[in-house]
Design a protein around this motif. Structure first.
Motif, PDB file in Angstrom:
ATOM      1  N   SER A 170      28.468 118.160  15.059  1.00 15.19           N
ATOM      2  CA  SER A 170      29.130 117.792  16.312  1.00 15.19           C
ATOM      3  C   SER A 170      29.934 116.507  16.144  1.00 15.19           C
ATOM      4  N   SER A 171      30.854 116.279  17.071  1.00 14.81           N
ATOM      5  CA  SER A 171      31.681 115.071  17.015  1.00 14.81           C
ATOM      6  C   SER A 171      30.848 113.810  17.223  1.00 14.81           C
ATOM      7  N   ASP A 230      32.409 111.633  13.285  1.00 15.90           N
ATOM      8  CA  ASP A 230      33.730 111.376  13.834  1.00 15.90           C
ATOM      9  C   ASP A 230      34.758 111.694  12.755  1.00 15.90           C
ATOM     10  N   ALA A 282      39.279 121.942  13.821  1.00 17.05           N
ATOM     11  CA  ALA A 282      39.139 120.746  14.661  1.00 17.05           C
ATOM     12  C   ALA A 282      40.509 120.181  15.003  1.00 17.05           C
ATOM     13  N   ILE A 285      42.300 113.471  11.645  1.00 19.68           N
ATOM     14  CA  ILE A 285      41.317 114.539  11.414  1.00 19.68           C
ATOM     15  C   ILE A 285      41.675 115.355  10.178  1.00 19.68           C
TER      16      ILE A 285
END
Length: 317
Positions: free
Chosen positions: A36-37, A41, A64, A87
């Protein structure tokens, strides 16, 4: 391909990532990684480097992204440009650095010029100017496409970019401040139906034409790219069929059961006049979509009804 290869799906909780996860699981793949974020990150270069170094996946699928419609792109250009580049750059650089031979990068049809000939062919990339209402997101995705191409050309790795048309489906974003056109319409018509079939105001003239692909079909295209070594670096993913925004609105209105008036606010931007994808390259290789638009909208609306209490407003800063 072995069903126990280690596959990291970046963005596995999102609409596209969760569909890819479901599809791979249904096909018997057993070694999927999702974080998960809150745990990772993806905008943090060191965190991504450490994660890829520790996990050493065989394949990375990059689903993402920071996404949104015209309103969000207009209001937050810096975030849409910078965060998407962070990202994808972190994932691609770490993948290359740690010897990952297969990477599937997901983008969007908005990478193509605003007035490119229709239908959109892969070779039209960078031949003219972009649509201003989503150029920040498009520019970020173009850098990802070209990075995959550079790694592929220079180092011979199987890095491929898939450019879907407008995606929709279960687990979509229905926040009216940041959602795309189809889920926004689903929510607007539903809420208006509950409000005594009140009129629904929609942006633009209703004349632009758009193509829509159900997210499970996109997931199937990703699995196709996973299980085959595609000969080129860039492929369009879509249905090869489009309709006007007005026709889309009337289709959604009928499925939702709203019986009120539709008002078109022509003072709001239309965006690109038409974005139809040429999908002949993928068809020639053997992939084709399966879900018709009416069926996909019905599935999407049913999921919306089942999960309506869970929707959160998306905040930007």
């Amino acid at each position: 391909m072995s069903k126990d290869i280690k596959i990291y799906i970046a963005g596995h909780n999102g609409m596209v990532g969760s569909a890819i996860w479901r599809t791979l699981t249904n096909k018997g793949y057993t070694n999927l990684i999702g974080v998960s974020s809150k745990e990772l990150d993806l905008k943090n270069q060191q965190a991504v480097t450490d994660f890829i170094s520790d996990e050493k996946p065989d394949v990375i699928i990059d689903a993402a992204a920071k996404v949104g419609g015209i309103l969000a792109n207009n209001n937050f250009p810096y975030q849409f440009l910078m965060e998407n580049m962070q990202i994808q750059n972190n994932l691609l650089d770490s993948a290359h650095k740690f010897g990952i031979e297969k990477f599937i990068f997901l983008g969007s049809s908005c990478i193509y010029p605003k007035f490119a000939p229709q239908p959109l062919k892969e070779e039209y990339l960078l031949t003219d100017s972009l649509e201003p209402t989503n150029e920040w997101y498009a520019l970020a995705k173009i850098t990802g496409v070209k990075t995959c191409q550079a790694i592929r050309n220079q180092f011979g790795k199987d890095y491929v970019s898939l450019m879907p048309t407008n995606l929709y489906g279960t687990h979509d974003n229905f926040d009216l401040n940041s959602s795309h056109v189809l889920p926004a319409m689903v929510r607007k018509f539903h809420e208006a139906k509950l409000n005594n079939n009140a009129p629904v105001t929609l942006w633009g003239s209703g004349t632009p034409m758009r193509e829509f692909l159900f997210v499970d079909d996109m997931a199937a295209a990703v699995v196709f790219a996973l299980e085959n070594k595609l000969p080129d670096y860039l492929y369009n993913i879509g249905t090869g069929e489009d309709l006007t925004i007005k026709d889309l609105a009337e289709t959604i209105q009928k499925i939702v059961g709203h019986q009120g008036e539709i008002i078109w606010d022509a003072s709001k931007p239309d965006g690109t006049p038409r974005k139809l994808m040429d999908i002949s390259k993928m068809h020639e290789l053997g992939w084709k979509h399966q879900v018709h638009l009416d069926e996909g909208i019905e599935k999407t609306y049913n999921w919306f009804l089942e999960n309506i209490e869970n929707f959160k407003e998306v905040k930007y800063s």
